[in-house]
Design an enzyme around this catalytic site. Sequence first.
Site, PDB file in Angstrom:
ATOM      1  N   GLY A  40       3.144   2.141   0.956  1.00  0.00           N
ATOM      2  CA  GLY A  40       1.724   2.495   0.838  1.00  0.00           C
ATOM      3  C   GLY A  40       0.937   1.392   0.156  1.00  0.00           C
ATOM      4  CG  MET A  41       1.392   0.423  -4.036  1.00  0.00           C
ATOM      5  SD  MET A  41      -0.344   0.522  -4.597  1.00  0.00           S
ATOM      6  CE  MET A  41      -0.106   1.317  -6.190  1.00  0.00           C
ATOM      7  CB  CYS A  98       3.779   3.167  -4.383  1.00  0.00           C
ATOM      8  SG  CYS A  98       4.188   2.492  -2.774  1.00  0.00           S
ATOM      9  CG  HIS A 106       8.805 -19.300   5.501  1.00  0.00           C
ATOM     10  ND1 HIS A 106       9.666 -19.053   6.547  1.00  0.00           N
ATOM     11  CD2 HIS A 106       9.315 -20.374   4.849  1.00  0.00           C
ATOM     12  CE1 HIS A 106      10.656 -19.954   6.540  1.00  0.00           C
ATOM     13  NE2 HIS A 106      10.466 -20.755   5.506  1.00  0.00           N
ATOM     14  N   GLY A 128       6.940   1.339  -1.888  1.00  0.00           N
ATOM     15  CA  GLY A 128       6.280   0.038  -1.762  1.00  0.00           C
ATOM     16  C   GLY A 128       5.446  -0.065  -0.490  1.00  0.00           C
TER      17      GLY A 128
HETATM   18  C1  RB5 Z   1       4.136   9.223  -3.657  1.00  0.00           C
HETATM   19  O1  RB5 Z   1       4.884  10.370  -3.599  1.00  0.00           O
HETATM   20  C2  RB5 Z   1       4.547   8.243  -2.580  1.00  0.00           C
HETATM   21  O2  RB5 Z   1       4.102   8.696  -1.338  1.00  0.00           O
HETATM   22  C3  RB5 Z   1       3.971   6.888  -2.882  1.00  0.00           C
HETATM   23  O3  RB5 Z   1       4.440   6.473  -4.132  1.00  0.00           O
HETATM   24  C4  RB5 Z   1       4.340   5.767  -1.925  1.00  0.00           C
HETATM   25  O4  RB5 Z   1       5.712   5.708  -1.724  1.00  0.00           O
HETATM   26  C5  RB5 Z   1       3.565   5.718  -0.682  1.00  0.00           C
HETATM   27  O5  RB5 Z   1       3.772   4.840   0.171  1.00  0.00           O
END
Ligand code: RB5
Length: 144
Positions: free
Chosen positions: A68-69, A63, A96, A66
């Site tokens: 949010g993912m 994302c 680890h 990274g």
């Molecule tokens: C999208 O604008 C952004 O919020 C998403 O890609 C990510 O970074 C979220 O954690």
Amino acid sequence: MKISLGADHGGFQLKEFLKRRLSEEGHDILDRGTFDPSPVDYPDIAFRVAQDVFQGSTGILVCGTGIGMCNAASRMEGMIAALCTNEYMARMARLHNDANVLCLGARVIGDELALSVTRVFLETPSLNDEKYVRRREKVARGCQ
Ligand code: RB5
């Protein structure tokens, strides 16, 4: 290696780059979207990739940051997600932490660094020393 790859709109371009380069290197890529740059919700993509990881694939989620993912993947059963911005983090995430999902921030690192980080993540085995296993098990139990 079988790799399940997913991204939101913030990671779409990097996902396409990784798909092409990792395919050229002989990996078997399951592309779980997104398939164009229009806005999507990253948890929906993380959910699709998690189904593959649950079946034994290695996951890569991209994302913008990274973050949010990584948050989304970490909430799902069996997922050990690691946000990595360099090769050292990728190596340690495997050695680890036994991470099975690599999270990348497309607005944080460039394409070639992301590929290099990914290669290290894919090539590094997990260490099964008693202390690492004990700590991972505590995490899996919700730290209880
Ligand atoms: C999208 O604008 C952004 O919020 C998403 O890609 C990510 O970074 C979220 O954690």
